[in-house]
Design a protein around this motif. Sequence first.
Motif, PDB file in Angstrom:
ATOM      1  N   ASP A 107       1.147  -1.226   0.230  1.00 53.77           N
ATOM      2  CA  ASP A 107      -0.376  -0.143  -0.059  1.00 53.77           C
ATOM      3  C   ASP A 107       0.601   1.129  -0.371  1.00 53.77           C
ATOM      4  OD1 ASP A 107       0.811  -0.608   2.222  1.00 53.77           O
ATOM      5  OD2 ASP A 107      -0.708   0.829   3.525  1.00 53.77           O
ATOM      6  N   MET A 108       2.038   1.068   0.339  1.00 56.61           N
ATOM      7  CA  MET A 108       2.679   2.367   0.364  1.00 56.61           C
ATOM      8  C   MET A 108       4.367   1.782   0.176  1.00 56.61           C
ATOM      9  SD  MET A 108       2.776   3.281   4.460  1.00 56.61           S
ATOM     10  CE  MET A 108       4.655   4.437   4.453  1.00 56.61           C
ATOM     11  N   ASP A 109       5.781   2.205   0.230  1.00 53.15           N
ATOM     12  CA  ASP A 109       6.707   2.393   0.217  1.00 53.15           C
ATOM     13  C   ASP A 109       7.909   2.052   1.570  1.00 53.15           C
ATOM     14  OD1 ASP A 109       9.404   1.605  -0.863  1.00 53.15           O
ATOM     15  OD2 ASP A 109       9.752   4.250  -0.999  1.00 53.15           O
ATOM     16  N   TYR A 110       7.969   0.873   1.723  1.00 56.55           N
ATOM     17  CA  TYR A 110       8.101   1.138   3.090  1.00 56.55           C
ATOM     18  C   TYR A 110       9.484   0.847   3.183  1.00 56.55           C
ATOM     19  CZ  TYR A 110       3.616  -1.050   4.658  1.00 56.55           C
ATOM     20  OH  TYR A 110       2.305  -1.037   4.866  1.00 56.55           O
ATOM     21  N   GLN A 111      10.625   1.705   3.611  1.00 62.82           N
ATOM     22  CA  GLN A 111      11.496   2.422   4.078  1.00 62.82           C
ATOM     23  C   GLN A 111      11.980   1.728   4.905  1.00 62.82           C
ATOM     24  OE1 GLN A 111      12.997   4.108   1.252  1.00 62.82           O
ATOM     25  NE2 GLN A 111      11.519   5.137   0.335  1.00 62.82           N
ATOM     26  N   THR A 112      12.568   1.497   5.772  1.00 57.57           N
ATOM     27  CA  THR A 112      12.335   0.399   7.504  1.00 57.57           C
ATOM     28  C   THR A 112      11.883  -1.408   7.080  1.00 57.57           C
ATOM     29  OG1 THR A 112      10.844   2.008   8.840  1.00 57.57           O
ATOM     30  CG2 THR A 112      13.297   3.090   8.478  1.00 57.57           C
ATOM     31  N   PRO A 113      12.385  -1.991   7.772  1.00 60.39           N
ATOM     32  CA  PRO A 113      12.146  -2.830   8.158  1.00 60.39           C
ATOM     33  C   PRO A 113      10.755  -3.257   9.257  1.00 60.39           C
ATOM     34  CG  PRO A 113      14.341  -3.100   7.594  1.00 60.39           C
ATOM     35  CD  PRO A 113      14.152  -1.358   8.291  1.00 60.39           C
ATOM     36  N   ILE A 114       9.923  -3.897   9.403  1.00 61.44           N
ATOM     37  CA  ILE A 114       8.708  -3.873  10.203  1.00 61.44           C
ATOM     38  C   ILE A 114       9.587  -5.463  10.831  1.00 61.44           C
ATOM     39  CG2 ILE A 114       6.715  -4.005  11.066  1.00 61.44           C
ATOM     40  CD1 ILE A 114       6.444  -1.904   8.844  1.00 61.44           C
ATOM     41  N   HIS A 115      10.289  -5.329  12.354  1.00 59.98           N
ATOM     42  CA  HIS A 115      10.715  -6.870  12.415  1.00 59.98           C
ATOM     43  C   HIS A 115       9.145  -7.499  13.333  1.00 59.98           C
ATOM     44  CE1 HIS A 115      14.806  -5.986  11.517  1.00 59.98           C
ATOM     45  NE2 HIS A 115      14.689  -7.199  11.412  1.00 59.98           N
TER      46      HIS A 115
ATOM     47  N   LEU B  52      -1.071  -1.781  15.427  1.00 65.31           N
ATOM     48  CA  LEU B  52      -2.668  -1.543  15.968  1.00 65.31           C
ATOM     49  C   LEU B  52      -2.545  -1.131  17.224  1.00 65.31           C
ATOM     50  CD1 LEU B  52      -4.857  -2.884  15.305  1.00 65.31           C
ATOM     51  CD2 LEU B  52      -4.239  -5.160  16.615  1.00 65.31           C
ATOM     52  N   ILE B  53      -1.415  -2.205  18.130  1.00 61.93           N
ATOM     53  CA  ILE B  53      -1.273  -1.263  19.605  1.00 61.93           C
ATOM     54  C   ILE B  53       0.068  -1.380  19.866  1.00 61.93           C
ATOM     55  CG2 ILE B  53      -2.943  -2.297  20.347  1.00 61.93           C
ATOM     56  CD1 ILE B  53      -2.034  -4.338  21.836  1.00 61.93           C
ATOM     57  N   LYS B  54       0.892  -1.360  21.211  1.00 61.57           N
ATOM     58  CA  LYS B  54       2.035  -0.885  21.276  1.00 61.57           C
ATOM     59  C   LYS B  54       2.802  -2.154  21.166  1.00 61.57           C
ATOM     60  CE  LYS B  54       5.098  -0.380  24.722  1.00 61.57           C
ATOM     61  NZ  LYS B  54       5.793   0.088  26.832  1.00 61.57           N
ATOM     62  N   ASN B  55       2.702  -3.107  20.872  1.00 57.96           N
ATOM     63  CA  ASN B  55       3.663  -4.729  20.476  1.00 57.96           C
ATOM     64  C   ASN B  55       2.798  -5.522  19.543  1.00 57.96           C
ATOM     65  OD1 ASN B  55       1.297  -5.502  22.169  1.00 57.96           O
ATOM     66  ND2 ASN B  55       2.476  -6.999  23.135  1.00 57.96           N
ATOM     67  N   LYS B  56       1.757  -4.817  18.918  1.00 53.11           N
ATOM     68  CA  LYS B  56       1.029  -5.958  17.790  1.00 53.11           C
ATOM     69  C   LYS B  56       1.069  -4.907  16.580  1.00 53.11           C
ATOM     70  CE  LYS B  56      -0.118  -9.144  20.634  1.00 53.11           C
ATOM     71  NZ  LYS B  56      -0.078 -10.505  20.107  1.00 53.11           N
TER      72      LYS B  56
ATOM     73  N   LYS C  30       5.202  -7.865  17.738  1.00 51.27           N
ATOM     74  CA  LYS C  30       6.546  -6.844  17.166  1.00 51.27           C
ATOM     75  C   LYS C  30       7.634  -8.157  17.673  1.00 51.27           C
ATOM     76  CE  LYS C  30       4.793  -2.308  16.213  1.00 51.27           C
ATOM     77  NZ  LYS C  30       4.874  -1.357  17.004  1.00 51.27           N
ATOM     78  N   ALA C  31       8.774  -8.127  17.220  1.00 53.07           N
ATOM     79  CA  ALA C  31       9.562  -8.215  17.808  1.00 53.07           C
ATOM     80  C   ALA C  31      10.462  -7.400  18.667  1.00 53.07           C
ATOM     81  CB  ALA C  31      10.486  -8.382  17.009  1.00 53.07           C
ATOM     82  N   GLU C  32      11.198  -7.121  19.767  1.00 52.90           N
ATOM     83  CA  GLU C  32      11.592  -6.754  20.750  1.00 52.90           C
ATOM     84  C   GLU C  32      12.267  -5.530  20.279  1.00 52.90           C
ATOM     85  OE1 GLU C  32      12.143  -7.839  24.868  1.00 52.90           O
ATOM     86  OE2 GLU C  32      10.142  -8.866  25.079  1.00 52.90           O
TER      87      GLU C  32
END
Length: 351
Positions: free
Chosen positions: A223-231, A267-271, A345-347
């Motif tokens: 949906d967009m250009d993701y410049q940074t990883p999301i672990h 979604l939330i802090k850790n999701k 999310k990964a810590e």
Amino acid sequence: MAIQVKKSYKFAFRSSLLIALVLLILIGGFLWYKGTIDWTLLLLFGLIGFTVSFVILQIRVERFIYGRIKRIYDDVSLLESFSFASRPVTTDMRTLTQEIEKFAQDKKIEIDTLKIREEYRKDFLGNVSHELKTPLFTVQGYILTLLDGAMEDKNIRKKYLQRANKGVERLIYIIKDLDLITKLEVGELRLEWDDFDIIELIQNVFELLEMKAAKKKITLTFDMDYQTPIHVRADREKIQQVVTNLLVNSIKYGHENGTTEVSVEDLIKNKVIIRVTDNGEGIPQQHIQRLFERFYRVDKSGSRREGGSGLGLSIVKHIIEAHDEKIYVESEVGMGSEFSFTLEKAENKTG
């Protein structure tokens, strides 16, 4: 069955009191008519009448009514209602009625559940039979044709053997998927937890399915250009299977020149929530609740022509639930569908 008689004297007491009062009125009226009223004797007679009536009534209640009630309890206990059978027997009609009504309601729910499971079992067995016999008959047909003489023609032999091999491959595919679901359901399949970039994983799946999507001129995109990883923290292989199955479905039921878009949102802090959205056929609302059942197909004929084991969405649901996460679906006929699922999310590795 535990028997602890809860004696109800209220009925006997009230009935005896009523009998004693009636007797006192009748005898008192008779003595008054004769003009020889002795109040002491009259009260003594009333007390004796009350006592005798109470004893007789209570004995009758205990022996006659209680005996029948106990048989009801015993009969109910034969139906293996352990919670009911473990309760003390009571002669109190109100309590008994409440217990019997609750028992009947519980049994109705249990019977309804069994009926639903039986229907599901029949559907499942019928679907398994259909899914397996189609490739089996196909393979058998090609082999019998070869044995009947077509084997002498080198070109036909090769073509038929290749087609038979495709049928065998589909059988293996179905059996592997069934084995995977069974292991997920009984908890035998252990997840290999790892921290990985979900954007990179989705991009890899895009590349794997590029040719399949190109055949229907469907564009796979973010949906967009993701410049940074999301672990995220999950089983990388199993989540790749989830993304693959969802994208394959979107291609299978998508319109030509359509688009399948994937987004990854906090979604939330850790999701995070991963959404797979297409502008394909869409799914009628009456089918939504059954989408994740094994072998359930919205379009029985069309989906079989498209191939697959019919287990993709069921596997997706089991894998996501094995991660203690949630999966959602929204769809509108003619507009498309959106499948989404959550991951942890990964810590210290969020993008």
